[in-house]
Motif scaffolding. Structure first.
Motif, PDB file in Angstrom:
ATOM      1  N   MET A   1       0.843  -1.205   0.000  1.00 36.43           N
ATOM      2  CA  MET A   1       0.000   0.000   0.000  1.00 36.43           C
ATOM      3  C   MET A   1       0.878   1.256   0.000  1.00 36.43           C
ATOM      4  SD  MET A   1      -3.006  -1.398   2.546  1.00 36.43           S
ATOM      5  CE  MET A   1      -3.498   0.225   3.024  1.00 36.43           C
ATOM      6  N   HIS A   2       1.961   1.229   0.762  1.00 41.26           N
ATOM      7  CA  HIS A   2       2.905   2.353   0.794  1.00 41.26           C
ATOM      8  C   HIS A   2       3.518   2.560  -0.592  1.00 41.26           C
ATOM      9  CE1 HIS A   2       6.141   4.992   1.975  1.00 41.26           C
ATOM     10  NE2 HIS A   2       7.063   4.059   1.791  1.00 41.26           N
ATOM     11  N   TRP A   3       3.910   1.486  -1.247  1.00 42.84           N
ATOM     12  CA  TRP A   3       4.527   1.597  -2.574  1.00 42.84           C
ATOM     13  C   TRP A   3       3.535   2.174  -3.589  1.00 42.84           C
ATOM     14  CZ3 TRP A   3       6.433  -4.122  -2.305  1.00 42.84           C
ATOM     15  CH2 TRP A   3       7.403  -4.228  -1.287  1.00 42.84           C
ATOM     16  N   ARG A   4       2.272   1.723  -3.551  1.00 43.80           N
ATOM     17  CA  ARG A   4       1.267   2.262  -4.476  1.00 43.80           C
ATOM     18  C   ARG A   4       1.022   3.748  -4.181  1.00 43.80           C
ATOM     19  NH1 ARG A   4       2.451  -2.427  -5.353  1.00 43.80           N
ATOM     20  NH2 ARG A   4       4.055  -1.151  -6.321  1.00 43.80           N
TER      21      ARG A   4
ATOM     22  N   GLU B   1       3.753   5.728  -5.703  1.00 45.51           N
ATOM     23  CA  GLU B   1       3.508   5.862  -7.141  1.00 45.51           C
ATOM     24  C   GLU B   1       2.508   6.974  -7.415  1.00 45.51           C
ATOM     25  OE1 GLU B   1       2.323   1.853  -8.048  1.00 45.51           O
ATOM     26  OE2 GLU B   1       4.399   1.134  -8.156  1.00 45.51           O
ATOM     27  N   GLY B   2       1.472   7.069  -6.562  1.00 42.41           N
ATOM     28  CA  GLY B   2       0.501   8.151  -6.690  1.00 42.41           C
ATOM     29  C   GLY B   2       1.121   9.509  -6.403  1.00 42.41           C
TER      30      GLY B   2
ATOM     31  N   ASP C   1       7.098   2.833 -11.197  1.00 43.31           N
ATOM     32  CA  ASP C   1       6.645   1.535 -10.692  1.00 43.31           C
ATOM     33  C   ASP C   1       7.600   1.136  -9.579  1.00 43.31           C
ATOM     34  OD1 ASP C   1       4.493   0.767 -12.604  1.00 43.31           O
ATOM     35  OD2 ASP C   1       6.133   0.926 -14.051  1.00 43.31           O
ATOM     36  N   ILE C   2       7.039   0.676  -8.470  1.00 41.99           N
ATOM     37  CA  ILE C   2       7.853   0.182  -7.363  1.00 41.99           C
ATOM     38  C   ILE C   2       7.615  -1.321  -7.264  1.00 41.99           C
ATOM     39  CG2 ILE C   2       8.294   0.280  -4.882  1.00 41.99           C
ATOM     40  CD1 ILE C   2       7.485   3.254  -5.025  1.00 41.99           C
ATOM     41  N   PRO C   3       8.611  -2.107  -7.706  1.00 42.41           N
ATOM     42  CA  PRO C   3       8.441  -3.563  -7.711  1.00 42.41           C
ATOM     43  C   PRO C   3       8.722  -4.243  -6.376  1.00 42.41           C
ATOM     44  CG  PRO C   3      10.494  -2.986  -8.775  1.00 42.41           C
ATOM     45  CD  PRO C   3       9.809  -1.686  -8.415  1.00 42.41           C
TER      46      PRO C   3
ATOM     47  N   PRO D   1      -1.147  15.572  -0.552  1.00 36.18           N
ATOM     48  CA  PRO D   1      -2.370  15.164  -1.261  1.00 36.18           C
ATOM     49  C   PRO D   1      -2.186  13.978  -2.210  1.00 36.18           C
ATOM     50  CG  PRO D   1      -2.072  17.542  -1.402  1.00 36.18           C
ATOM     51  CD  PRO D   1      -0.836  16.973  -0.759  1.00 36.18           C
ATOM     52  N   GLY D   2      -1.050  13.841  -2.860  1.00 37.46           N
ATOM     53  CA  GLY D   2      -0.845  12.746  -3.797  1.00 37.46           C
ATOM     54  C   GLY D   2      -0.574  11.414  -3.153  1.00 37.46           C
TER      55      GLY D   2
END
Length: 164
Positions: free
Chosen positions: A18-21, A24-25, A41-43, A155-156
């Motif tokens: 969730m942190h990685w997504r 990305e946001g 992208d964070i793999p 915000p992002g």
């Protein structure tokens, strides 16, 4: 220690995923990234991959990508690789060394970031640029420190980073 090769796996629904997504946001929401055709992208932990389309509007007078573009790509990739390990605070670049090894004449360039060391206050990460032919065209190493800016206040950053 993260692996040497970046491999994108299945989506991670854990707190780390969730942190990685959310990172990305955050990347996608940064106003500066509206000027670039790029995607983060964070793999996995300590890793990042940013794909950039380098077009003539990024060129210097001699027809290749300006050095600022190399810095942007390398700094972003190293920064996000490091920030995968910090779930509560936004990191700040405190120093960055780069090597430009080949002109980029356009096309798709991938910036691969990898965390190297540090987890508490200061983190070190490196990145490399690979052009469409598979050649390394640049590399860099950055030092990043925790700021006072909470990721959750940006915000992002729309994810739940979990404990830091």
């Amino acid at each position: 220690m993260p692996p040497d090769v970046l491999e994108v796996g299945a989506p991670d629904s854990s707190g780390a995923g969730m942190h990685w997504r959310a990172l990305e946001g955050l990347y996608a929401s940064a106003p500066i990234n509206g000027l670039f055709r790029s995607r983060l992208d964070i793999p996995g932990e300590g890793l990042s991959r940013i794909t950039f389309d380098v077009e003539p509007d990024c060129f210097h007078a001699a027809g290749a990508a300006h050095g600022t573009i190399y810095f942007k790509m390398l700094d972003d990739a190293a920064f996000y690789a490091a920030n995968t390990l910090v779930t509560d605070r936004f990191l700040l670049t405190t120093s960055f060394n780069l090597l430009l090894s080949k002109p980029i004449k356009g096309g798709t360039v991938v910036a691969e970031g990898r965390w190297v060391s540090g987890r508490r206050r200061v983190l070190v990460a490196e990145a490399r640029l690979v052009d469409a032919e598979g050649d390394e065209v640049g590399r860099g190493t950055g030092t990043f420190m925790r700021s006072r800016i909470a990721l959750s206040s940006l915000p992002g950053y729309s994810g739940s980073g979990g404990p830091g």
